[in-house]
Motif scaffolding. Structure first.
Motif, PDB file in Angstrom:
ATOM      1  N   LEU A 143      -0.956   2.741  -2.967  1.00 61.89           N
ATOM      2  CA  LEU A 143      -1.807   1.545  -3.247  1.00 61.89           C
ATOM      3  C   LEU A 143      -0.786   0.246  -3.393  1.00 61.89           C
ATOM      4  N   SER A 144       0.309   0.737  -3.910  1.00 59.11           N
ATOM      5  CA  SER A 144       1.070  -0.489  -4.090  1.00 59.11           C
ATOM      6  C   SER A 144       1.708  -1.246  -2.865  1.00 59.11           C
ATOM      7  N   PHE A 145       1.439  -0.460  -1.766  1.00 60.43           N
ATOM      8  CA  PHE A 145       1.987  -1.205  -0.546  1.00 60.43           C
ATOM      9  C   PHE A 145       1.003  -2.353  -0.366  1.00 60.43           C
ATOM     10  N   GLU A 175       0.236  -6.745  -4.825  1.00 60.48           N
ATOM     11  CA  GLU A 175       1.694  -7.118  -5.242  1.00 60.48           C
ATOM     12  C   GLU A 175       1.830  -7.249  -6.490  1.00 60.48           C
ATOM     13  N   LYS A 176       0.759  -7.993  -7.170  1.00 59.58           N
ATOM     14  CA  LYS A 176       1.045  -8.262  -8.674  1.00 59.58           C
ATOM     15  C   LYS A 176       0.763  -7.276  -9.805  1.00 59.58           C
ATOM     16  N   GLY A 203       5.021   9.014  10.340  1.00 63.96           N
ATOM     17  CA  GLY A 203       4.361   8.075  11.118  1.00 63.96           C
ATOM     18  C   GLY A 203       3.696   7.007  10.421  1.00 63.96           C
ATOM     19  N   LEU A 204       2.743   7.525   9.591  1.00 64.39           N
ATOM     20  CA  LEU A 204       2.170   6.370   8.817  1.00 64.39           C
ATOM     21  C   LEU A 204       2.859   5.538   7.860  1.00 64.39           C
ATOM     22  N   TYR A 221       5.882   0.523   6.136  1.00 61.15           N
ATOM     23  CA  TYR A 221       7.160  -0.052   5.929  1.00 61.15           C
ATOM     24  C   TYR A 221       7.418  -1.118   6.918  1.00 61.15           C
ATOM     25  N   ALA A 222       6.456  -1.412   7.879  1.00 62.10           N
ATOM     26  CA  ALA A 222       6.732  -2.009   8.997  1.00 62.10           C
ATOM     27  C   ALA A 222       7.179  -3.682   8.659  1.00 62.10           C
ATOM     28  N   ASP A 223       7.020  -4.362   7.581  1.00 63.80           N
ATOM     29  CA  ASP A 223       7.264  -5.517   7.145  1.00 63.80           C
ATOM     30  C   ASP A 223       8.792  -5.554   6.316  1.00 63.80           C
ATOM     31  N   ASN A 224       9.579  -4.410   6.499  1.00 65.97           N
ATOM     32  CA  ASN A 224      10.746  -4.325   5.648  1.00 65.97           C
ATOM     33  C   ASN A 224      11.814  -3.894   6.834  1.00 65.97           C
ATOM     34  N   PRO A 225      12.372  -4.871   6.966  1.00 67.52           N
ATOM     35  CA  PRO A 225      13.506  -4.908   8.345  1.00 67.52           C
ATOM     36  C   PRO A 225      14.773  -4.098   7.840  1.00 67.52           C
TER      37      PRO A 225
END
Length: 342
Positions: free
Chosen positions: A34-36, A41-42, A77-78, A83-87
């Motif tokens: 859920l934290s993702f 975010e807050k 895979g999930l 984590y797609a936004d974490n480069p």
């Protein structure tokens, strides 16, 4: 309060026990997931792991770390999508390690009951002692800063009884995981007569997120699972008492255990299941259930005698089977103790 907000601050009582540890694992993973979500975010996700032993809590964290790695490897895979936004995290092992850290960061091990006072949801997984449960519920409720919801993992105590004695006004529900919670899909859901509708709805959503299969039970002592299991155990003991004079005690236990496994197509025979749950636990559950059934005697002299001899069964902290009526090696039955000739 939304589902996510409600689940942002949770406490588990008896968190280091065999049931509590599984409930903690599942809940910690759900909270971490859920934290993702961007809308969360807050939110700060806090899971208080409450138990009486610091040593047991230390072992609990090691258990969670190992199990989360297995979970992460199965859903890598999930996780890559999450984590797609974490480069900064590219390789699978980097993502898995970070996810383990994220789940563990949610957990706050503690021996202090006071840590529960700010929680929105309380999961109770202490032993089957009605008075202990009521004492804990009342203490938390009287000191809480909000109207908390209580989930009890009881397998035998009627929800109405706990609700009335704890004066929770319907803010309690029976949510009985089958053992082990991290593996078994079945959950018994038991409403008391005053259980809040919104609490029931939250429980159903939580079960769905955990991919559990809900079975609704009437609020009767022992519910569905132990209602059958305790009577099956007593019937098996009755057959053993009839057969032991002719075949001997170990042979009688073997025969009844094998028939109850093979002919009823069960993963365990009835006495292996008694050992798995615990001789002491079965004895205590019968004591809890017995007063509610005037026309039955849910009691076994044999279980009393085994308990007096220190025969308990159950599982070790790593999940391996302890010896009970039978001796086990790597989960397999090696032989049956002859308690009547020793």
């Amino acid at each position: 309060m939304t589902y996510d907000e409600r689940l942002s601050n949770v406490s588990i009582l008896g968190a280091a026990g065999k049931m509590g540890s599984g409930i903690l694992l599942l809940t910690a993973v759900e909270m971490a997931d859920l934290s993702f979500k961007k809308e969360n975010e807050k939110l700060t996700f806090i899971l208080n792991a409450v138990d009486v032993s610091n040593a047991a809590l230390s072992g609990l964290i090691n258990y969670v770390r190992v199990q989360v790695r297995k979970i992460a490897e199965k859903k890598v895979g999930l996780l890559r999508d999450m984590y797609a936004d974490n480069p900064n995290l590219i390789y699978n092992h980097e993502i898995i390690d970070d996810y383990i850290h994220r789940v563990l960061a949610v957990i706050r091990p503690t021996t202090l009951i006071e840590s529960t006072y700010d929680s929105n949801v309380i999961f109770e997984a202490v032993n089957e002692n009605p008075e202990l449960k009521i004492k804990l519920f009342k203490q938390i409720d009287e000191n809480s800063n909000s109207l908390q919801w209580f989930f009890t993992n009881t397998s035998s105590v009627p929800i109405n009884y706990l609700d009335e004695k704890s004066e929770l006004d319907g803010r309690i529900i029976g949510f009985h995981f089958y053992n082990p919670p991290a593996v078994q899909k079945l959950v018994e859901l038991i409403d008391g007569k005053d259980t809040l509708k919104e609490l029931n709805e939250f429980a159903l959503e939580y079960a769905k997120k955990l991919r559990k299969f809900i079975v609704h039970s009437n609020d009767i002592a022992g519910f569905i699972g132990n209602g059958h299991f305790m009577r099956d155990a007593l019937l098996g003991i009755e057959f053993v008492n009839e057969l032991k004079s002719e075949y001997g005690f170990p042979e009688a236990v073997y025969l009844v255990n094998k028939v109850s496994q093979d002919l009823l197509v069960r993963p365990m025979g009835i006495f292996q299941l008694v050992d798995y749950v615990g001789v002491d636990v079965c004895k205590y559950i019968m004591e809890v259930m017995n007063p509610y059934f005037e026309n039955e005697d849910l009691h076994s002299d044999m279980l009393d005698q085994l308990f007096e001899r220190g025969v308990k069964g159950g599982q070790n902290s790593d999940g391996s089977q302890k010896d009970g009526l039978m001796k086990y090696r790597r989960g397999k039955i090696k032989f049956i103790f002859d308690f009547y000739n020793n």
